[in-house]
Design an enzyme around this catalytic site. Sequence first.
Site, PDB file in Angstrom:
ATOM      1  N   GLU B 280       0.832  -1.199   0.000  1.00 19.21           N
ATOM      2  CA  GLU B 280       0.000   0.000   0.000  1.00 19.21           C
ATOM      3  C   GLU B 280       0.876   1.262   0.000  1.00 19.21           C
ATOM      4  O   GLU B 280       0.546   2.255  -0.644  1.00 19.21           O
ATOM      5  CB  GLU B 280      -0.933  -0.019   1.217  1.00 19.21           C
ATOM      6  CG  GLU B 280      -2.128   0.902   1.075  1.00 19.21           C
ATOM      7  CD  GLU B 280      -3.241   0.525   2.051  1.00 19.21           C
ATOM      8  OE1 GLU B 280      -3.880  -0.519   1.833  1.00 19.21           O
ATOM      9  OE2 GLU B 280      -3.457   1.255   3.026  1.00 19.21           O
ATOM     10  N   GLU B 283       2.035   1.737  -3.374  1.00 19.08           N
ATOM     11  CA  GLU B 283       0.891   2.157  -4.196  1.00 19.08           C
ATOM     12  C   GLU B 283       0.654   3.660  -4.016  1.00 19.08           C
ATOM     13  O   GLU B 283       0.425   4.393  -4.982  1.00 19.08           O
ATOM     14  CB  GLU B 283      -0.356   1.360  -3.784  1.00 19.08           C
ATOM     15  CG  GLU B 283      -1.565   1.607  -4.670  1.00 19.08           C
ATOM     16  CD  GLU B 283      -2.792   0.798  -4.241  1.00 19.08           C
ATOM     17  OE1 GLU B 283      -2.770   0.190  -3.156  1.00 19.08           O
ATOM     18  OE2 GLU B 283      -3.768   0.797  -5.007  1.00 19.08           O
ATOM     19  N   CYS B 300      -8.211  -2.336   4.302  1.00 16.12           N
ATOM     20  CA  CYS B 300      -8.030  -3.449   5.247  1.00 16.12           C
ATOM     21  C   CYS B 300      -9.332  -3.942   5.830  1.00 16.12           C
ATOM     22  O   CYS B 300      -9.436  -5.087   6.246  1.00 16.12           O
ATOM     23  CB  CYS B 300      -7.146  -3.019   6.406  1.00 16.12           C
ATOM     24  SG  CYS B 300      -5.566  -2.415   5.871  1.00 16.12           S
ATOM     25  N   SER B 320      -7.473   1.351  -2.334  1.00 19.48           N
ATOM     26  CA  SER B 320      -6.237   0.621  -2.572  1.00 19.48           C
ATOM     27  C   SER B 320      -6.596  -0.760  -3.107  1.00 19.48           C
ATOM     28  O   SER B 320      -7.555  -1.370  -2.661  1.00 19.48           O
ATOM     29  CB  SER B 320      -5.471   0.485  -1.257  1.00 19.48           C
ATOM     30  OG  SER B 320      -4.514  -0.541  -1.376  1.00 19.48           O
ATOM     31  N   LYS B 359     -14.958 -10.321   8.458  1.00 22.55           N
ATOM     32  CA  LYS B 359     -13.894 -11.123   7.834  1.00 22.55           C
ATOM     33  C   LYS B 359     -14.430 -12.460   7.340  1.00 22.55           C
ATOM     34  O   LYS B 359     -13.884 -13.059   6.421  1.00 22.55           O
ATOM     35  CB  LYS B 359     -12.759 -11.358   8.837  1.00 22.55           C
ATOM     36  CG  LYS B 359     -11.944 -10.120   9.147  1.00 22.55           C
ATOM     37  CD  LYS B 359     -10.898  -9.854   8.073  1.00 22.55           C
ATOM     38  CE  LYS B 359     -10.330  -8.454   8.228  1.00 22.55           C
ATOM     39  NZ  LYS B 359      -9.566  -8.015   7.057  1.00 22.55           N
ATOM     40  N   GLU B 362     -15.530 -11.611   4.072  1.00 14.53           N
ATOM     41  CA  GLU B 362     -14.399 -11.317   3.180  1.00 14.53           C
ATOM     42  C   GLU B 362     -13.752 -12.597   2.638  1.00 14.53           C
ATOM     43  O   GLU B 362     -13.445 -12.698   1.453  1.00 14.53           O
ATOM     44  CB  GLU B 362     -13.351 -10.488   3.931  1.00 14.53           C
ATOM     45  CG  GLU B 362     -12.184 -10.052   3.059  1.00 14.53           C
ATOM     46  CD  GLU B 362     -11.107  -9.321   3.859  1.00 14.53           C
ATOM     47  OE1 GLU B 362     -10.613  -9.885   4.851  1.00 14.53           O
ATOM     48  OE2 GLU B 362     -10.772  -8.197   3.488  1.00 14.53           O
ATOM     49  N   GLU B 367     -13.217 -13.098  -5.262  1.00 12.69           N
ATOM     50  CA  GLU B 367     -11.871 -12.691  -5.697  1.00 12.69           C
ATOM     51  C   GLU B 367     -10.797 -13.277  -4.790  1.00 12.69           C
ATOM     52  O   GLU B 367      -9.625 -13.220  -5.110  1.00 12.69           O
ATOM     53  CB  GLU B 367     -11.701 -11.166  -5.668  1.00 12.69           C
ATOM     54  CG  GLU B 367     -12.813 -10.358  -6.290  1.00 12.69           C
ATOM     55  CD  GLU B 367     -13.910 -10.059  -5.286  1.00 12.69           C
ATOM     56  OE1 GLU B 367     -15.028 -10.541  -5.537  1.00 12.69           O
ATOM     57  OE2 GLU B 367     -13.676  -9.392  -4.279  1.00 12.69           O
ATOM     58  N   CYS B 504     -10.342  -2.071  14.782  1.00  8.86           N
ATOM     59  CA  CYS B 504     -10.570  -3.509  15.002  1.00  8.86           C
ATOM     60  C   CYS B 504     -10.690  -3.880  16.476  1.00  8.86           C
ATOM     61  O   CYS B 504     -11.323  -4.879  16.812  1.00  8.86           O
ATOM     62  CB  CYS B 504      -9.447  -4.307  14.376  1.00  8.86           C
ATOM     63  SG  CYS B 504      -9.131  -3.834  12.672  1.00  8.86           S
TER      64      CYS B 504
END
Lengths: 164, 583
Positions: B280, B283, B300, B320, B359, B362, B367, B504
């Site tokens: 990142e 990036e 994230c 990102s 999560k 996720e 993907e 988190c």
Amino acid sequence: MAKLDLSKAKYAKLKKFIDENQGETCGLMPVLHQAQEIFGCIPIEVQKFISEELNVSVAEIYGVVTFYSRFSTEPVGEYVIGVCLGTACYVKGAQKIIDDIGSKLNIKPEQTTKDGKFTLTATRCIGACGLAPVITINDDVYGRLTPDQIPEILSKYTDELEGE
Amino acid sequence: MKVKIKIDGIEYEVPSHYTVLDACKEAKIDIPTLCFLKGLNETGACRMCVVEVDGARSLQASCVLKVRDGMKIKTNSKRVQQSRVTTLELLLANHNKDCLKCNRNGKCELQDLAERFHIKNIYFDSFEKRTPLYDDTSFSIVRDQSKCILCGRCITACEKTAGMSILTYIHRGFEAVVGTGFNYKLEDAGCLYCGQCINVCPVGALKEKTHIERVWDAINDSTKHVVVQTAPAVRASIGEEFGLEIGTRCTGKMVSAIRRLGVDKVFDTNFGADLTIMEEGYELLNRLKNGGELPLLTSCSPGWIRLVEQYYPEFIPNLSTCKSPQQMFGAVIKSYYAEKMNIDPKDIFVVSVMPCSSKKYEMNREEMERDGIKDVDAVLTTREIGNMIREVGIQFTDLEDEDFDHPLGEYTGAGVIFGATGGVMEAALRTVADILENKDLDEFEYEAVRGVEGIKEAEVEIGGKKLNIAVAHGGENAKKLMDLVKNSKKQYHFIEIMGCDGGCVNGGGQPYVKANVRNTGIDVRKLRANALYEEDTIKQVRKSHQNESVQRLYKEFLEKPNSHKSHELLHTHYTKRELFPIK
């Protein structure tokens, strides 16, 4: 089931109302009243539209719509027959009235006739206890009813339709 | 200003802004509450906290009643006691009393009250009018209306913390339930899966979709090589599962306990976090240099990703392309690590221990797999790993501290602070600044991005460049910040956003903090974050790019940050998602 018309013109009408009344506090209720009047019900499409316009979540709108029996999410008939089942009307025989209307129109409460003309609904007290038992058909109020008056009252609306 | 009041015949002097509930607390009386969450849900709806007030006809809800000078309050009268018991019995009448089989058994606030008031009989029959919904269609959150007591805490958390308002009361009276708009599934109703609703639910009406079974199955399958990764925020909270104080750092005990579950390796997601910073960070440098989409938005938090995909799809190009640390870690395990250890990736089972309910969603995104092999195979919340450790009987608090396995258990202080709001930003700045200045800077703590303020902004000068940065956490703050960006009122270069309030450490998978603890005024977010910042200061290496294992990974496998190979493994893409699609 009555037909649902979600034409652009109707959305435009609702949008105009929203724009004209912007800045009012508690904007949701008046907008929902308008939507119910314009579309005859407030289906998901219309709720999504209102959600974007007023920046209120769909869940919140749906919560309000399901709270008030005056709002519906499915199309209702051209004429909505509300039979008051409040305490006063009930003891004066409202159950017989709603049963009779139902059998005459061949529907159960909360249903709409196949031709989309009538929706029958049971309401809570409408505050006209002096007229018990009382029914409303759209904006018309009929009080001190007896079951034998029902056919005549209904015919006013069926005849009117045929005459158009 | 202070006022004089009498509680149960004894005089007290309390500040005039107090509620009766506050005053009783000061008088050492624990008034029972259920719907009340200080500063969040103050509706006086459940009637558990009623007290008798001289001069008032009916019992008053103490949580919303302000004290007045001369007020006489009774908390111990028979009338009060009876009212509370009746309220409880009515709540229980409609409650699915499957307590022994409930995930909240032993951790349920309703159960606590039933025990406290010695409920023996429930005199009322259930008067529920609808068949209660059991919805386990989402990857993250399970809703069980049969347990719901309509306290409204989830509704408020969703509105005020998550900023989403996807839950509400629908219908009325006996038919009222908590639900989504048009009863859409959570997937289509605008949910972030942040799980803030789970955290505030007093009963078992909301819970995470459990992965415990599949993890036990993998551990007991001799053909599977089970690799565990633990997210930074878990070490700051797992102790609470075993009765330790909020904010107790338990990194070493956590590793020991997980190792004793019988897994093959215990690694740290922080390694993935350090890797994320490399990808990142470069990036960001690329976008600054080559005029890419700015501001760069961090990626994230899967809750935040869902917020963008559903509510701000026009900002997808700003996100990102980096996968989250969890997914990066999984991808590295199933490629680099598999190759190094000579294990078929198909036989590796990656378990993440996360403070997060999102999560679980996720890991199931399409993907997030290659050739039919998912990066991550199971996600356990902090609560779930706590359950597993207890189930086996591991005496967590008595364990010796142990270290993570190597090489993928190596991490820096920068990786640790990922778990608190502002942590990703700070970690990125530490690395980007060093790269731009081309030296190992001594000053690398960025106080401006720390703390629990809703939106934090700063201008930092790095390598002669001025960068405008911003940090937001929780959907409500995220929306505020994005609206600022959208209306072009603010020009930023880099923005960190986390889906959960506080980051988190306050994720939807963290240990339950019961309302009576929460209402004492402690800030769970700060206490847990402190544990992470403490670990940061004691780490030898505190900058992601100095993580030797990460450096070796680039040297041996990925070549360099944002290389072709890292794009293939560590980067992803996003999709606009329609809210309330009409079928």
